[in-house]
Design a protein around this motif. Sequence first.
Motif, PDB file in Angstrom:
ATOM      1  N   VAL A 126       0.828  -1.197   0.000  1.00  0.00           N
ATOM      2  CA  VAL A 126       0.000   0.000   0.000  1.00  0.00           C
ATOM      3  C   VAL A 126       0.869   1.256   0.000  1.00  0.00           C
ATOM      4  N   ASN A 127       0.336   2.300  -0.618  1.00  0.00           N
ATOM      5  CA  ASN A 127       0.956   3.627  -0.551  1.00  0.00           C
ATOM      6  C   ASN A 127      -0.152   4.652  -0.701  1.00  0.00           C
ATOM      7  N   SER A 128      -0.259   5.535   0.264  1.00  0.00           N
ATOM      8  CA  SER A 128      -1.275   6.576   0.229  1.00  0.00           C
ATOM      9  C   SER A 128      -0.606   7.927   0.012  1.00  0.00           C
ATOM     10  N   GLN A 129      -0.827   8.484  -1.172  1.00  0.00           N
ATOM     11  CA  GLN A 129      -0.311   9.819  -1.492  1.00  0.00           C
ATOM     12  C   GLN A 129      -1.466  10.802  -1.686  1.00  0.00           C
ATOM     13  N   ILE A 130      -2.597  10.506  -1.034  1.00  0.00           N
ATOM     14  CA  ILE A 130      -3.767  11.382  -1.090  1.00  0.00           C
ATOM     15  C   ILE A 130      -3.381  12.754  -0.527  1.00  0.00           C
ATOM     16  N   LEU A 131      -3.623  13.785  -1.295  1.00  0.00           N
ATOM     17  CA  LEU A 131      -3.405  15.185  -0.927  1.00  0.00           C
ATOM     18  C   LEU A 131      -1.938  15.586  -0.785  1.00  0.00           C
ATOM     19  N   THR A 132      -0.993  14.663  -0.998  1.00  0.00           N
ATOM     20  CA  THR A 132       0.419  15.063  -0.892  1.00  0.00           C
ATOM     21  C   THR A 132       0.834  15.929  -2.068  1.00  0.00           C
ATOM     22  N   ASP A 133       0.063  15.914  -3.149  1.00  0.00           N
ATOM     23  CA  ASP A 133       0.331  16.810  -4.269  1.00  0.00           C
ATOM     24  C   ASP A 133      -0.227  18.207  -4.005  1.00  0.00           C
ATOM     25  N   VAL A 134      -1.060  18.328  -2.976  1.00  0.00           N
ATOM     26  CA  VAL A 134      -1.634  19.625  -2.604  1.00  0.00           C
ATOM     27  C   VAL A 134      -0.815  20.262  -1.488  1.00  0.00           C
ATOM     28  N   TRP A 135      -0.465  19.466  -0.472  1.00  0.00           N
ATOM     29  CA  TRP A 135       0.313  19.962   0.661  1.00  0.00           C
ATOM     30  C   TRP A 135       1.494  19.042   0.929  1.00  0.00           C
ATOM     31  N   ALA A 136       2.668  19.608   0.995  1.00  0.00           N
ATOM     32  CA  ALA A 136       3.878  18.826   1.280  1.00  0.00           C
ATOM     33  C   ALA A 136       3.844  18.239   2.689  1.00  0.00           C
ATOM     34  N   ARG A 137       3.121  18.872   3.598  1.00  0.00           N
ATOM     35  CA  ARG A 137       3.078  18.403   4.996  1.00  0.00           C
ATOM     36  C   ARG A 137       1.898  17.461   5.256  1.00  0.00           C
ATOM     37  N   GLN A 138       1.237  16.996   4.208  1.00  0.00           N
ATOM     38  CA  GLN A 138       0.121  16.070   4.358  1.00  0.00           C
ATOM     39  C   GLN A 138       0.597  14.769   4.999  1.00  0.00           C
ATOM     40  N   GLU A 139      -0.210  14.228   5.897  1.00  0.00           N
ATOM     41  CA  GLU A 139       0.094  12.947   6.542  1.00  0.00           C
ATOM     42  C   GLU A 139      -1.087  12.006   6.325  1.00  0.00           C
ATOM     43  N   ASN A 140      -0.790  10.825   5.829  1.00  0.00           N
ATOM     44  CA  ASN A 140      -1.822   9.829   5.568  1.00  0.00           C
ATOM     45  C   ASN A 140      -1.547   8.580   6.391  1.00  0.00           C
ATOM     46  N   ARG A 141      -2.543   8.175   7.148  1.00  0.00           N
ATOM     47  CA  ARG A 141      -2.439   6.961   7.952  1.00  0.00           C
ATOM     48  C   ARG A 141      -3.256   5.862   7.275  1.00  0.00           C
ATOM     49  N   VAL A 142      -2.664   4.705   7.159  1.00  0.00           N
ATOM     50  CA  VAL A 142      -3.351   3.559   6.575  1.00  0.00           C
ATOM     51  C   VAL A 142      -3.333   2.440   7.599  1.00  0.00           C
ATOM     52  N   ASN A 143      -4.528   1.976   7.950  1.00  0.00           N
ATOM     53  CA  ASN A 143      -4.678   0.859   8.877  1.00  0.00           C
ATOM     54  C   ASN A 143      -5.042  -0.384   8.080  1.00  0.00           C
ATOM     55  N   LEU A 144      -4.214  -1.417   8.189  1.00  0.00           N
ATOM     56  CA  LEU A 144      -4.472  -2.705   7.521  1.00  0.00           C
ATOM     57  C   LEU A 144      -4.957  -3.689   8.564  1.00  0.00           C
ATOM     58  N   GLY A 145      -6.113  -4.291   8.316  1.00  0.00           N
ATOM     59  CA  GLY A 145      -6.643  -5.283   9.238  1.00  0.00           C
ATOM     60  C   GLY A 145      -7.795  -4.725  10.046  1.00  0.00           C
ATOM     61  N   SER A 146      -8.227  -5.520  11.028  1.00  0.00           N
ATOM     62  CA  SER A 146      -9.341  -5.087  11.871  1.00  0.00           C
ATOM     63  C   SER A 146      -9.189  -5.697  13.251  1.00  0.00           C
ATOM     64  N   GLY A 147     -10.031  -5.227  14.151  1.00  0.00           N
ATOM     65  CA  GLY A 147      -9.990  -5.729  15.529  1.00  0.00           C
ATOM     66  C   GLY A 147      -8.679  -5.386  16.206  1.00  0.00           C
ATOM     67  N   THR A 148      -8.073  -6.378  16.836  1.00  0.00           N
ATOM     68  CA  THR A 148      -6.808  -6.149  17.541  1.00  0.00           C
ATOM     69  C   THR A 148      -5.592  -6.455  16.673  1.00  0.00           C
ATOM     70  N   ASN A 149      -5.826  -6.865  15.431  1.00  0.00           N
ATOM     71  CA  ASN A 149      -4.731  -7.230  14.532  1.00  0.00           C
ATOM     72  C   ASN A 149      -4.629  -6.209  13.404  1.00  0.00           C
ATOM     73  N   VAL A 150      -4.098  -5.013  13.737  1.00  0.00           N
ATOM     74  CA  VAL A 150      -4.010  -3.906  12.782  1.00  0.00           C
ATOM     75  C   VAL A 150      -2.562  -3.460  12.651  1.00  0.00           C
ATOM     76  N   THR A 151      -2.145  -3.262  11.416  1.00  0.00           N
ATOM     77  CA  THR A 151      -0.846  -2.662  11.126  1.00  0.00           C
ATOM     78  C   THR A 151      -1.115  -1.256  10.602  1.00  0.00           C
ATOM     79  N   THR A 152      -0.432  -0.268  11.153  1.00  0.00           N
ATOM     80  CA  THR A 152      -0.629   1.116  10.738  1.00  0.00           C
ATOM     81  C   THR A 152       0.632   1.651  10.089  1.00  0.00           C
ATOM     82  N   PHE A 153       0.451   2.243   8.913  1.00  0.00           N
ATOM     83  CA  PHE A 153       1.531   2.922   8.209  1.00  0.00           C
ATOM     84  C   PHE A 153       1.204   4.409   8.152  1.00  0.00           C
ATOM     85  N   ILE A 154       2.238   5.231   8.215  1.00  0.00           N
ATOM     86  CA  ILE A 154       2.078   6.669   8.053  1.00  0.00           C
ATOM     87  C   ILE A 154       2.891   7.087   6.836  1.00  0.00           C
ATOM     88  N   PHE A 155       2.213   7.750   5.890  1.00  0.00           N
ATOM     89  CA  PHE A 155       2.839   8.186   4.646  1.00  0.00           C
ATOM     90  C   PHE A 155       2.855   9.711   4.563  1.00  0.00           C
TER      91      PHE A 155
END
Length: 168
Positions: A126-155
Amino acid sequence: MMLRRLVLLCALLLAVPLALPVAAHQQKIAISTVSANPRTDRLEVVHQVPVHDAEHALRAQGVKVADIVGSADSREAFARYVARRFLLEADGVPVGLEYVGSEITGGSLMVYLEAPAPAANATVRVNSQILTDVWARQENRVNLGSGTNVTTFIFTAGDGPREAPLTL
């Protein structure tokens, strides 16, 4: 001296609510959740983006009247933008997400997408570049999974894709 401090404190406390609407506009954060629904055998993706930020992105693309709240066309245009800025692969194969719909919740636009669920314990890239073309300081969090088994990435702008297993 004591009266002067009290007046200054009251002035500061009254100024804080006036500053909040300015801070509420460009939040520069988006949250995406990718999870498998075992009941429907579908991969579900939900993007949560502040309405103001979504409208700003549409205007930056040349949309003259970006009205996320009042126009289904604007919401769908933003969903198409999200699809171009959000990479999702399962076991090295691009996932073709289908637009399900959108809604406004509080001050956020929720964009719902889905696809057939990948095989059990597929490696999701996964790669989330939503709004990074609008603002250089944009931060996107992506949560993979559900319940107690979640991996979070920050892009942020220019970050490369990351991967993790998606447990079903």
